[in-house]
Each structure stands twice: as structure tokens, then as C-alpha cells.
Design an enzyme around this catalytic site. Structure first.
Site, PDB file in Angstrom:
ATOM      1  N   GLU A 105      50.770  58.930  74.905  1.00 48.91           N
ATOM      2  CA  GLU A 105      49.823  57.837  74.822  1.00 48.91           C
ATOM      3  C   GLU A 105      49.567  57.446  73.361  1.00 48.91           C
ATOM      4  O   GLU A 105      49.627  58.288  72.464  1.00 48.91           O
ATOM      5  CB  GLU A 105      48.498  58.248  75.473  1.00 48.91           C
ATOM      6  CG  GLU A 105      48.610  58.713  76.913  1.00 48.91           C
ATOM      7  CD  GLU A 105      48.717  57.556  77.906  1.00 48.91           C
ATOM      8  OE1 GLU A 105      49.302  56.518  77.566  1.00 48.91           O
ATOM      9  OE2 GLU A 105      48.216  57.709  79.033  1.00 48.91           O
ATOM     10  N   ASP A 132      57.665  64.868  82.331  1.00 47.56           N
ATOM     11  CA  ASP A 132      56.251  65.186  82.382  1.00 47.56           C
ATOM     12  C   ASP A 132      55.820  65.649  83.763  1.00 47.56           C
ATOM     13  O   ASP A 132      56.574  65.581  84.732  1.00 47.56           O
ATOM     14  CB  ASP A 132      55.424  63.962  81.961  1.00 47.56           C
ATOM     15  CG  ASP A 132      55.974  62.650  82.513  1.00 47.56           C
ATOM     16  OD1 ASP A 132      56.474  62.661  83.657  1.00 47.56           O
ATOM     17  OD2 ASP A 132      55.921  61.626  81.817  1.00 47.56           O
ATOM     18  N   HIS A 159      53.445  53.533  76.178  1.00 47.17           N
ATOM     19  CA  HIS A 159      53.839  54.940  76.179  1.00 47.17           C
ATOM     20  C   HIS A 159      55.247  55.120  76.739  1.00 47.17           C
ATOM     21  O   HIS A 159      55.731  54.303  77.526  1.00 47.17           O
ATOM     22  CB  HIS A 159      52.825  55.806  76.940  1.00 47.17           C
ATOM     23  CG  HIS A 159      52.813  55.630  78.420  1.00 47.17           C
ATOM     24  ND1 HIS A 159      51.669  55.367  79.140  1.00 47.17           N
ATOM     25  CD2 HIS A 159      53.799  55.705  79.365  1.00 47.17           C
ATOM     26  CE1 HIS A 159      51.941  55.296  80.430  1.00 47.17           C
ATOM     27  NE2 HIS A 159      53.238  55.493  80.591  1.00 47.17           N
ATOM     28  N   ASN A 206      50.872  50.352  78.210  1.00 42.53           N
ATOM     29  CA  ASN A 206      50.244  50.482  76.902  1.00 42.53           C
ATOM     30  C   ASN A 206      51.238  50.947  75.832  1.00 42.53           C
ATOM     31  O   ASN A 206      50.840  51.329  74.733  1.00 42.53           O
ATOM     32  CB  ASN A 206      49.044  51.427  76.960  1.00 42.53           C
ATOM     33  CG  ASN A 206      49.434  52.858  77.312  1.00 42.53           C
ATOM     34  OD1 ASN A 206      50.597  53.142  77.626  1.00 42.53           O
ATOM     35  ND2 ASN A 206      48.470  53.757  77.273  1.00 42.53           N
TER      36      ASN A 206
END
Length: 280
Positions: A182, A106, A177, A175
């Protein structure tokens, strides 16, 4: 096929222990994680084992590109990998580096490569400059592309044309990811532009002076589709702060609200954790 000869061996001093000895009964993994979980006494030994796996992949003849990640967990991993490469005989080291090809997961939208907070700058500091790699050997999405969605398509196509990923390295977000996928995120999601969750921006704030609002709001990330197409996957989890999300990962079946849970579907996945993450 046997790996070619190399320099001094670096092996994790702890093979994966039997699960009951380290997994409290309350977080015993569901069947999707049995025989995939490897536990190491501390972050240092975990990093050594992950670096060894990357090193072995680089030594394989005609290996597909590495899939690389950034983040605090990976700093020690790349340091240990550099040590292994430095220990090779000069000719073998030159061959390995000449054949290097990797794709990062990313990049932030809006940050140029030279910005010290960008993932490109991190790869420059951790691998490109120390190893003498050409920047084009370490591919990342272009965060300054005029059309970020078109850049996501281009990046996915470039990876496909390179043959896909041989070994994908992943960290785990607080979270759930992986990459910047996400929640909610389906397993079919391809490389895309994503608005970062507030929890992710808070997690990444230390690189931006501690201010979550300074973290870019958008990023380009490989999707679960490209990640799951890799030949092998290493999911690395370190530190007590990752304990809560690791417990969820070990206990929940695949679902869009926990993107990393889709990795259970991969036939050649290794979940590598340190004791602090498992018990935190």
C-alpha cells in the site's frame, strides 16, 4: 534456448499496436513506459496473452518459480492457462505439473486456508484442484501464523532458498498497490505485514458480501524488493475502472505514493492492458 514441443499454439490475435494509435495524447506515457506497453482489444484477448506468457515460463527447462497473483483479473488468465496445459500430450503435461513451483504474493492475516474467501482457497479452486497439484507446490504465506511478522520473514526466506521468482504476475490496485504494498511504499520494502488501505478493503469487499468492514484489516505480502528481484514481470491491467490509476501510472515517475511506479526500474517489465483500461 528453444521451448520444447507442445500442443496447439495459443497466441494473442493482436500484437501491441503503436502507442499513438491507442494512447490519447493527454495520457502519452513517460519514457519509463515506452516500449513496455502492450494493448489488447478486450479482456479475453488480454487474458489469453498473459496465459501464454505463463505457459511459456512453465515450459522452460529448470525455470525458477512463478510468482502468482489473485483477483478478478486473474480468473480468466488461470482459465486460459488450464486450457493450454490440458492441450499438452499426457507425458509432457505430467512433466510440467511435476515441476510446478509457485509463490503467491500475499495472504490475509486471520483467514485459514479452507476459508472460501482466502487466497489459498482461490488457488485451490483455480489451479491446485483442476490441475492435480499438491498444495505445497503452490506456496502462500500462512495467515494463521502465531507471529505474522515472523511468518513474513520465513516466507521471504523460503522464496530466496527456491532461487527467487522467474516470472512475476501482478495486478494493479485502484490506489496503485501491487501485491498488498500500500502507498506509501519504497522499492526497498521486503515481505512484511501491512495494514490494508480503506480503498483496498472496498475493492476487495465483493468477496466478503460487499462489506468493506468484513475484509481483514491486515495481510502478509511480498515486498517491492522481492518483486523487483524477479527475472521478468507482467503487470496486467483490465477494465475501465482501472483507467484513472493506469493514467497515473503512465504519467508519474517512480515514487512511494504510487508503489507500482517502482516497476519502471525493472529491465524486463511488460505492462499488458486492455483497451477499456487505457481509455476508461
Amino acid at each position: 534456448m528453444e521451448s520444447p514441443p507442445r500442443g496447439p499454439a495459443f497466441r494473442s490475435p493482436l500484437s501491441a499496436p503503436a502507442l499513438p494509435s491507442l494512447c490519447p495524447e493527454s495520457i502519452a506515457p513517460i519514457p519509463g513506459w515506452h516500449h513496455r506497453l502492450e494493448v489488447f482489444p478486450d479482456g479475453e484477448q488480454l487474458s489469453e496473452a498473459v496465459a501464454e506468457a505463463l505457459f511459456d515460463q512453465l515450459l522452460r527447462p529448470q525455470a525458477l518459480p512463478l510468482g502468482l497473483a489473485t483477483g478478478r483479473t486473474m480468473v480468466a488468465v488461470y482459465g486460459a492457462l488450464r486450457q493450454r496445459i490440458a492441450a499438452l500430450p499426457p507425458a509432457e503435461r505430467a512433466r510440467l505439473l511435476a515441476g510446478w513451483r509457485s509463490f503467491n504474493l500475499d495472504a490475509y492475516v486471520g483467514l485459514p486456508r479452507h476459508d472460501p474467501r482466502s487466497f489459498a482457497a482461490e488457488m485451490e479452486a483455480r489451479l491446485i484442484a483442476p490441475l492435480g497439484l499438491a498444495p505445497e507446490q503452490v506456496a502462500l504465506p500462512d495467515g494463521l501464523a502465531a507471529d505474522a511478522q515472523a511468518e513474513a520473514v520465513r516466507y521471504s526466506t523460503a522464496l530466496e532458498e527456491a532461487g527467487g521468482i522467474g516470472l512475476q504476475l501482478l495486478g494493479l490496485g485502484n490506489n496503485g498497490h501491487v501485491g498488498f504494498n500500500e502507498p506509501p511504499c519504497e522499492a526497498s520494502q521486503r515481505c512484511h505485514v501491512v495494514e490494508l488501505d480503506a480503498a483496498t478493503r472496498a475493492q476487495n469487499a465483493p468477496a466478503f458480501g460487499g462489506d468493506p468492514e468484513a475484509v481483514p484489516r491486515w495481510a502478509i505480502t511480498l515486498g517491492l524488493a522481492e518483486i523487483l528481484a524477479a527475472q521478468r514481470i507482467l503487470l496486467v491491467v483490465s477494465g475501465s475502472s482501472k483507467g484513472p490509476i493506469l493514467r497515473r501510472l503512465l504519467q508519474e515517475p517512480p515514487n512511494a505514493q504510487l508503489p507500482a511506479s517502482w516497476l519502471q526500474q525493472h529491465p524486463r517489465l511488460r505492462l499488458m492492458v486492455d483497451r477499456a483500461a487505457l481509455t476508461g
